[in-house]
Design a protein around this motif. Structure first.
Motif, PDB file in Angstrom:
ATOM      1  N   THR A 107      41.231  42.231  45.574  1.00  0.00           N
ATOM      2  CA  THR A 107      40.549  42.628  44.338  1.00  0.00           C
ATOM      3  C   THR A 107      40.716  41.550  43.274  1.00  0.00           C
ATOM      4  N   ASP A 151      37.105  38.066  40.676  1.00  0.00           N
ATOM      5  CA  ASP A 151      36.331  37.546  39.538  1.00  0.00           C
ATOM      6  C   ASP A 151      37.261  36.936  38.488  1.00  0.00           C
ATOM      7  N   THR A 159      42.497  52.648  43.492  1.00  0.00           N
ATOM      8  CA  THR A 159      41.608  53.777  43.210  1.00  0.00           C
ATOM      9  C   THR A 159      40.174  53.284  42.973  1.00  0.00           C
ATOM     10  N   ARG A 184      51.486  61.232  40.501  1.00  0.00           N
ATOM     11  CA  ARG A 184      50.834  60.803  39.264  1.00  0.00           C
ATOM     12  C   ARG A 184      49.524  61.562  39.082  1.00  0.00           C
TER      13      ARG A 184
END
Ligand code: GDP
Length: 301
Positions: free
Chosen positions: A253, A256, A114, A140
């Motif tokens: 994703t 980092d 998302t 959901r």
């Protein structure tokens, strides 16, 4: 990002410092270290094996007089092979010839799907596009609400649709998707980003739903969102999605975080599809296209 792998590879090149020429023996020593560096960084075993074999072949072929030191020769070979593994060129983002271009976002719950849908919308906006977002995660409500918050934060269009009184299931998903595409056209949005149901593992029913969405929407991109922190699990899930849906690429994703980099180096070889973007933080602009050469630059300095 990649500090760990970088450090380990640098150490393996050190075995060649002070050597006059590349010999079978010092090549083997260096390769053993490089293999270890790759495996300790969670690179897929087959990917590591292939890489080592390619490096070996090239290294044995470069046992000729050269101005480069053995360490420099190996670094160059490793650099070229890593770029190759990552797909060499920056992957292009595909647009439909007739708008709206549809992008299906796929992935496991918690992978950052998302958040990444919002980041992608913002990136496209910066490129002069008008994206619309829709969540078809009818299972959901919190996920749909989250996408709404994300869309508002980046000032992007969202199609919410009316889901009241209708049972959560594939028919509702298909209706929302159909309406969203119509709405996108009505609002002059040239891109529709579809955030799909998250799942905890490979779930057959939800996979079927994705396959139906693919058929219904004819997406230009099916992007698998993979949490780089989960290493080989992310790579295995990407493969399962690709086997079923033929993804067009992945987005890694949480780059980092202190992921060891293995997913980034393995996912393209295992799925056959390129990494298209990296997520590098929680903020909407912590997102960048994936450039193989620059990534290798970060790894090898
Ligand atoms: P979804 O369940 O796949 O839709 O995942 P979410 O988008 O809700 O993201 C799950 C968590 O990961 C959230 O706390 C996000 O802020 C976080 N997240 C997503 N992408 C990144 C990233 O690139 N870096 C970091 N540090 N956190 C991220």
């Amino acid at each position: 990002m990649f500090e760990n792998l970088s450090e380990k590879l640098q150490r393996s090149f050190k075995t060649l410092r002070g050597q006059g020429t590349l010999t079978d023996e010092n090549i083997n020593d260096a390769l053993r270290e490089i293999r270890l560096a790759l495996l300790e960084s969670d690179v897929n075993l087959n990917v590591a094996k292939d890489l080592i074999e390619h490096i070996r072949t090239k290294a044995l072929g470069s046992q000729v007089a050269t101005a480069l030191s053995p360490a420099e020769q190996i670094v160059k070979i490793v650099r070229d092979e890593l770029v190759e593994v990552l797909g060499r060129d920056t992957a292009r983002f595909k647009f439909a010839s007739q708008p709206p271009t549809v992008i299906l976002m796929a992935g496991l719950q918690g992978s950052g799907k998302t958040t990444t849908s919002g980041k992608l919308a913002q990136w496209l906006k910066k490129g002069g596009h008008r994206p619309m977002l829709v969540s078809v995660d009818v299972y959901r409500p919190a996920a749909r609400e989250q996408l709404k918050v994300v869309a508002q934060s980046i000032n992007a269009q969202i199609y919410e649709g009316d889901t009241k009184g209708e049972a959560a299931g594939t028919p509702l998903v298909e209706r929302l998707a159909r309406e969203a595409r119509r709405e996108a056209a009505n609002y002059g949005c040239d891109i529709l980003i579809v955030d799909t149901a998250g799942r905890l593992g490979i779930d057959e029913a939800l996979m079927e739903e994705m396959a139906l969405l693919k058929k219904q929407l004819n997406p230009s991109e099916i992007l698998f969102v993979a949490d780089a922190m989960t290493g080989q699990d992310a790579v295995n899930s990407a493969k399962a999605f690709n086997d079923k849906l033929t993804i067009t690429g992945s987005i890694l994703t949480k780059m980092d975080g202190d992921s060891r980099g293995g997913a980034a180096l393995s996912i393209r070889q295992i799925t056959g599809q390129p990494v298209k973007f990296l997520g590098t933080g929680e903020k909407s602009d912590a997102f960048e296209p994936f450039h193989p050469d620059r990534i290798v630059g970060r790894i090898l300095g």
